[in-house]
Write an enzyme that holds these catalytic residues in place. Structure first.
Site, PDB file in Angstrom:
ATOM      1  CG  HIS A 150      28.793  46.041  45.730  1.00  0.00           C
ATOM      2  ND1 HIS A 150      27.961  45.725  46.782  1.00  0.00           N
ATOM      3  CD2 HIS A 150      29.483  47.141  46.114  1.00  0.00           C
ATOM      4  CE1 HIS A 150      28.148  46.603  47.762  1.00  0.00           C
ATOM      5  NE2 HIS A 150      29.070  47.476  47.381  1.00  0.00           N
ATOM      6  CG  HIS A 200      29.296  38.787  46.608  1.00  0.00           C
ATOM      7  ND1 HIS A 200      28.011  38.310  46.734  1.00  0.00           N
ATOM      8  CD2 HIS A 200      29.238  40.112  46.897  1.00  0.00           C
ATOM      9  CE1 HIS A 200      27.209  39.308  47.072  1.00  0.00           C
ATOM     10  NE2 HIS A 200      27.940  40.414  47.185  1.00  0.00           N
TER      11      HIS A 200
END
Length: 521
Positions: A150, A200
């Site tokens: 992303h 993350h």
């Protein structure tokens, strides 16, 4: 030796004596499944992932609100492969050829190389608990954590767009400022949102940001040379490009667990090949537009087409792409298995660990596609958006489960001794230190109830079975060997339809402007 199915957590038949089961000992799982040099590199980076987790949990707990939960969960959709696969054709249909090709290059490279790093190192996402996973996509958690795709996509797209914007003198100061602000908000929302949503860690997003910036700058610095090769008279540079794509797909590292990174990488690599072949051929056609400041391609003029023709152009183009996918995918799933079986009988095969060979099945069932949903999956996709975000705590993938078990085992080996644990550089702040210790104590718990075994007892097989049982809703689907070639053909075809096939159809049915421009000359 008793074995455990990582996908279901069920106990299978005993293994022959002396055979090591990779799923039985969490600490040995990656050591057995990875080459030695990859395992050593993973072991050096793994402590950083574990060290970050309490700080991420502290950040998440102290900034979370329901509004931000919804915002970051929804904005994450703007950094997915599905979003870009839908939006990229529109750039070509609206005449933004240079921007479209650049976006294809940086996104494909970002998805492919970030996925390659993920499968190379097999690093887990930060543990949950203590983190909450806030997401609208269950498939995202099936991937490894390092680096953040992303973040790579967001930075590469925003930076490349800004470079093109600054090089365009026709944009007014107000428009330039507004677009720069939009790019900044978009990038920060995606990158910080990965931390906020517990998907993350800092290392993941930092490396993702760096990779995205490198890819955008490389595309910007080399785009003239790329155009000279692609738009030349010779077809051989495109042949070389196809060969490079096939080689990259072949050398993509095998992950230790079933991970969808390879599938996404193959899809976007195929898009590059199909787009460049389509651009090369379309530029030779009489109704291609030729600009001084960007390569030849499909033209667009809102003044000429108007609102309804513009809308029809988009709807017809999207319909053509979906029809192609709906026809090509099942056709290839029917034609390819006998071909694979023939080559398998003569000793030629390209096996991957988690793909079932054609010799072991008779028919490929209807399979979902995480990169671009099919027509029958669209209602479910719309319903999932309507339901909003999900807030999950606990393992969601095999990588999560193995890390949960491995960290718990590490804590047992350390006997919860604070002296043996690495000390945080911020332990001086008492309130923060207390929070960090609380989060550390939650790491590796995995919501497993061991009370059924009795006080003070421990059963490793029961523990693993219970941890893996938690990931059943998120387990990866069965994959078949023919899917690799199928994706290469289907997604290269999608790209070709987007950059050449659909624009030709537009011209033939009166929704194009290329022929009118040529006749006006």
């Amino acid at each position: 030796m008793t074995t455990i199915n990582p996908a279901t957590g069920d106990v299978a038949a005993p293994e022959p004596e002396g055979k090591i089961d990779a799923g039985l000992l969490p600490r040995d799982h990656y050591k057995i499944r990875l080459p030695r040099w990859r395992y050593k590199l993973r072991q050096k980076l793994l402590p950083l992932v574990r060290l970050e987790t309490p700080y991420l949990a502290y950040l998440q707990e102290h900034v979370r609100t329901p509004i931000w939960d919804t915002y970051f969960a929804f904005s994450a959709n703007l950094g997915t492969h599905t979003f870009f696969m839908v939006m990229l054709p529109l750039l070509f249909w609206f005449g933004c050829v240079d921007l479209g090709r650049g976006m294809v290059h940086v996104l494909a490279a970002g998805v492919f190389f970030s996925g390659m790093l993920k499968d190379l190192l097999c690093l887990p996402r930060p543990l949950s608990p203590p983190l909450h996973r806030i997401t609208m996509s269950g498939s995202a958690a099936l991937e490894y954590g390092f680096p953040s795709t992303h973040s790579t996509n967001a930075v590469s797209v925003a930076l490349y767009g800004l470079l093109l914007l600054n090089a365009n003198p026709g944009v007014s100061g107000t428009q330039r400022t507004a677009l720069q602000l939009l790019a900044a908000v978009y990038t920060v929302s995606i990158v910080f949102g990965r931390l906020y949503c517990g998907m993350h860690g800092f290392l993941d997003v930092v490396v993702g940001v760096v990779l995205g910036a490198v890819l955008a700058l490389a595309q910007w610095g080399l785009h003239d040379k790329i155009d000279n090769l692609v738009y030349g008279e010779s077809f051989w540079p495109l042949v070389a490009l196809v060969i490079i794509i096939l080689v990259l797909v072949r050398i993509h590292p095998e992950p230790a667990d079933s991970c969808p990174c390879f599938d996404d990488g193959v899809a976007f690599a195929a898009v590059v090949g199909g787009a460049e072949i389509g651009c090369w051929h379309f530029s030779k056609l009489p109704f291609a537009w030729h600009w001084e400041w960007q390569p030849a391609g499909p033209g667009f003029s809102y003044a000429h087409l108007g609102l309804w023709k513009t809308v029809a152009r988009v709807l017809i183009g999207v319909a053509i792409i979906f029809i192609w996918r709906e026809i090509a995918k099942p056709t290839l799933h029917t034609l390819l298995p006998p071909v694979y079986r023939f080559f398998g009988r003569i000793g030629v095969s390209l096996p991957r660990r988690d793909f079932i060979p054609a010799s072991q099945y008779k028919k490929v069932p209807h399979l979902p596609d995480d990169t671009l949903p099919s027509l029958d999956e669209l209602p479910q996709l719309v319903r999932s958006i309507g339901r909003g975000r999900s807030d999950s705590v606990g393992p969601q993938s095999a990588a999560d489960a193995y890390e949960t078990l491995a960290y718990r085992e590490k804590r047992r080996r350390d006997s919860m001794d604070k002296i043996n644990r690495p000390q945080s550089p911020l332990r001086n702040a008492r309130s923060l230190a207390g929070d960090l210790e609380k989060y550390e104590n939650q790491m590796g718990t995995g919501e497993v109830d061991m009370s059924a075994l009795g006080e003070g007892s421990h059963d490793e097989e029961y523990e693993q079975r219970e941890v893996f049982r938690k990931i059943e809703p998120f387990k990866p689907r069965v994959r078949y060997d023919v899917e690799v070639v199928t994706k290469l053909i289907v997604y290269s075809g999608i790209a070709w339809w987007a950059v050449e096939g659909c624009p030709i159809v537009f011209e033939l049915i009166g929704l194009g402007v290329g022929m009118q421009r040529m006749e006006a000359r």
